[in-house]
Each structure stands twice: as structure tokens, then as C-alpha cells.
Write a protein that holds these residues in place. Sequence first.
Motif, short mmCIF file in Angstrom:
data_model
loop_
_atom_site.label_atom_id
_atom_site.label_comp_id
_atom_site.label_asym_id
_atom_site.label_seq_id
_atom_site.Cartn_x
_atom_site.Cartn_y
_atom_site.Cartn_z
N ASN A 22 -15.25 92.30 13.52
CA ASN A 22 -15.21 91.81 12.12
C ASN A 22 -13.78 91.43 11.73
OD1 ASN A 22 -18.11 92.54 11.24
ND2 ASN A 22 -17.34 94.49 12.04
N LYS A 23 -13.32 90.35 12.28
CA LYS A 23 -11.92 89.95 12.08
C LYS A 23 -11.64 89.41 10.68
CE LYS A 23 -11.26 88.94 17.00
NZ LYS A 23 -10.93 87.93 18.01
N LYS A 24 -12.69 89.25 9.87
CA LYS A 24 -12.49 88.74 8.51
C LYS A 24 -12.41 89.86 7.47
CE LYS A 24 -14.67 84.24 9.25
NZ LYS A 24 -15.73 83.28 8.81
N ARG A 25 -12.33 91.10 7.92
CA ARG A 25 -12.21 92.21 7.00
C ARG A 25 -10.86 92.14 6.25
NH1 ARG A 25 -17.09 92.92 7.04
NH2 ARG A 25 -18.17 94.57 8.19
N PRO A 26 -10.78 92.71 5.04
CA PRO A 26 -9.56 92.61 4.22
C PRO A 26 -8.28 93.09 4.89
CG PRO A 26 -11.38 93.43 2.90
CD PRO A 26 -11.88 93.37 4.31
N LEU A 27 -8.37 94.12 5.74
CA LEU A 27 -7.15 94.67 6.34
C LEU A 27 -6.47 93.69 7.30
CD1 LEU A 27 -8.29 98.36 7.02
CD2 LEU A 27 -6.70 97.54 5.28
N PHE A 28 -7.19 92.63 7.69
CA PHE A 28 -6.59 91.62 8.57
C PHE A 28 -6.15 90.38 7.79
CE2 PHE A 28 -9.93 93.86 11.03
CZ PHE A 28 -9.08 94.61 11.84
N ASP A 29 -6.21 90.49 6.47
CA ASP A 29 -5.78 89.38 5.60
C ASP A 29 -4.31 89.55 5.26
OD1 ASP A 29 -5.36 87.59 3.41
OD2 ASP A 29 -7.52 87.57 3.04
N ASP A 30 -3.52 88.55 5.57
CA ASP A 30 -2.07 88.63 5.33
C ASP A 30 -1.72 88.68 3.85
OD1 ASP A 30 -1.58 88.54 8.05
OD2 ASP A 30 -1.41 86.35 8.10
N ASP A 31 -2.65 88.26 2.99
CA ASP A 31 -2.37 88.22 1.56
C ASP A 31 -2.60 89.56 0.86
OD1 ASP A 31 -1.71 85.54 1.63
OD2 ASP A 31 -3.78 84.87 1.27
#
Length: 527
Positions: A306-315
Motif C-alpha cells: 500500500n504505497k499510497k498510505r499517508p506515511l509515504f506522502d512527502d507532504d
Amino acid sequence: MTKIKKAFFSFLEFSHSLVKKIEESKTPFYYFLFFFLIIVSIRNFLENFPSDQSPISFNAHLHFYLFYVFVFSGALLLFTFFTKTKVVKSFKVFSLYFSVVLLGMIVDLIVYGFGGTSVSYIFLESFEDLKGSFLSFFGSFDDSETTLGIQLHLFIFIALFVYYVFLKTRSVIKCLISGVVFYSFLFLAFISPYLINFFDFEVESFHGRDIVFFFSILSSIFVTFLFYLSRKRTFLIAFKDIRFLRLGYFLLIFALGLAFGYKEFSISFYEIIMPALILSISIVFAWSFSVITNNFADYEIDKVSNKKRPLFDDDISIEEYKTVALFSLLMSLISAAVVHYFAFFYCVLFIGIYFIYSMPPVRFKRVPVLSKLAISLNSFIVFVLGVHVFVMNVPYVSSNYIMDFVPERYILFFLVFFTLAANFIDIKDYEGDKKEGIKTLPVLLGLERAKTVIALFFSLPYLYVAYIYPETIPGCLLFIVINTFLIKRKNYRDGTLLFSCLLSILLFLFFHLNYLTPPFNLLDFFI
């Protein structure tokens, strides 16, 4: 004239610098929050002690706190609308402004003495009274004329609000408009019992549960919106990851509990609509907290699956994301506690079970098959919570005996058949679980073999429902075929299967209502 003008601008400059100093203060935000709560507590203490009135109840205390939270959060929202000031900055200033509520109480104690007066809502007998009260600066209060203290502190609070708007905008027009709007908002707050009762001017009590629920709902909306304004980016990222289909599942199970409670007790919709809304809010926030904590625990797995989870979001800010989790936890527990202590207990159970399921040191999700008992338990808890909304409105039934009204077949459905069916959630995480060594069915049996077993498990709840309610056999068989296809197909999509599951629950909900005795009638539900 020049001296007056000079003095005015000097005062303007001084007050502007003072406000700016408060806004830019390094004092932690929660200090200002505690200050606000302490001021409200002192205000309530002074009003009720010493007095010849009967001791104030817990429900009344809750009422007073929620009223002030509603007024405070509403003032912040209006100020933010007119000035576009950051919420955290204006919160610091308004928390200090709010101390004027003590001034009004102190003035009344001096003028009327201890127990000589009490503050209530505006007392109305007709729409003419409504108009007169609005035009005469809050008119009269129940059991007493408008006190000097209450008028004084409302006037000062409005004046401070308007002046703060002027300091931020330097616009006289905005000041006038904001002043009228803020006064109207406060006036609506003081006639809220009539708003709840659709302007029934024969309201018997201003301190019942309905007024508590009313302010709880509005305060939850206001506070959540303020939190969103203070952390827009992080809030939106967390909101998008809330997994709406799974949240929808819990809300539908809650609705199913409500439908079952209606069948058992036949209480009017008006009596349960507000507690049901508050508990729905509590479920949403409990789920949000559980999702966020699960994201932290599943960081390594989500790297793969699940690479779209929030923890992988740079923002996203990790600290702000944790703040969203804390906010969700508090909102969930407070909302449930407002309704009933049993509702609070169920909410704690829901959050605690998901915590044990996802988080160290236990991470019960690592146990093959049986780990889904945690999800089925929470489903059952939400169902019972729906039933409880009705039980707490029946005087002759104690909440301690709520389980006496839940048939054993429902317990069997959730704790056995749903536990097996819930293993479908591991299909999408197959690669990540395999890498982390988590022994799920897909990891133990292989993906294709596990799909066959899970399709069988997923059919069991439908077969059980068809056995209990023979009228549902065609629908249950149809959903078994559809769900088996969705599970077995090569391009498996978790969301599609969940949607099918939600649709079947929704159809069963309508079936359940239509087979009530007497039959369900929407108009009768409001009587």
C-alpha cells in the motif's frame, strides 16, 4: 481634537501590538485550552455555590461545558471567516477574551448576592417575545429579568470580537457586519431550547438531555472544522485514507442495531435521532484513530502492498499526523461519553480491540484465521451500540441487561461466521504479509488456494442468514455467486468486494425494517 485622535491611534497601536504578542506567544497551545476550561469551571462554580438551589447534576454540568464550547468554537469560526486569521492564533486571543464571563458572574454576585439569581435561556411565550428579545439585547431570562452581569459580559464579549475584527481588517463595514452576525449567533444560542423544539413555546425544561445532545452535535462539527482549518493538508490526507467502504460497513452495522432496537422497543425516531448521530460521530472518529495507528504499525508491510498510505506522502508531517490521531481519539471518547457511560465503555472496547489487533506488543493480526475475531467482535459491539440507543430510552430496562435483548443467533453470526469471512482482508496484503512473515491464510496456503477457502468462508454468513430468514434465499444465493466471482477473479479488487458486501447489508436492513411487527412506516417512526 488632535489629542483625541492621537490618543486613539496610540491605543490602537498598543492594542495591536498586545494582540500580536499573544498570537505569537511561544506558550504551548494546550495551556490556552486549559485556561479556557478553567475559566468555564470557575464560572459554573460561582453560579451554583453557595446557593439554596438543589445540587447541580452531572448532566447540567455537561450541558454548561458544551454550551460554552459551542459559543467559543462558533465565535472562532465567525472570526476566521471575517478575518482569515490562522485558527491557532485567534484561539489564543479568544481564550483570554473569554475570561469576561467571570466578570458578569462577579457583578451579579455583588448586586444580587449568592443564590440571588440564576442564568438561564431567554424565556419566550410567542414570536412577538422573540422579536422583542432580539431588539432589546437578549430580553429577559427564565425566572428573572436579564441580569446586569449577563448583559455586561455579553456586551463586552461582542465589543472585543468586533474590535479584534477591526484590528485585523481595519474595515468599519466588516466590523458592523461581524458584530450583527455575532450578536445573532449568541442570540440563537440563548434560544436554543426553542430551536430544538421547533419553536414550541411551551417547553417545560431547559436542561434536558436533548439540549446536551444538540450542543454536542454542533460543537463536534464546529471543533472538527476548526481542526481542519488549523491543519488542512494533513487533515485532508488522513481524511482520504479513512477507507470509506470499511467505515460504511461499521455505520451500516450500527444502523442494523438501530433497526433491531426499533423492532424491540418501538420508540419514536425523534427520541433517538440525536444520540444516534452523536454515536455515529464517535464511530467515525474511533475508526479514524484505529486506521492511523494501524498505518504506523504496518509501515513495513505498506511499503510493499500500500504505497499510497499517508506515511509515504512527502507532504505530510508525522507529528501533525499523530495529532490527528489524538484528536480523533478524544472526539470519539467524548462524543460517546456525552450519550451514556455504557456507550463510552463500548467505544473504549472498540478502540482497544483494534489496538490489540494492530499494534505491538501483541499484534493479534499475526494469528492465522482467528485474528479476525477482533474485527467480528468490533462489529458486534457496534451492533449492540445501536440497540443501546433504544435501551437507554426505556425507563424500565437497565443498560446492564442489554444482552438479554440480543438473540443468540446474532452472537453466533458475528463471532463465528463473520470471523471466518473477515479473512478476505488479507488477500490484498499478500505480498507485504509474506515479506514480513505474517502468517495469514494467503501466506500459509498460497494465494489461489486461500482465495477458494476465503470464498467458502465468505459464503457462510449468507447461508446462515438464508437459514434464519428463508425469504432471503434468492438474494443470498445471488450474492454468494457474485462475491465468489469477485474473490476468485485474477484482478482482485478489495473495494469491489466490500461494495458488494455493503450492498447486501443495506438490502438486508430494508428487509429487516419491512418485516417488522407492526410493519415499518416512516411517518409512524417520527411519532
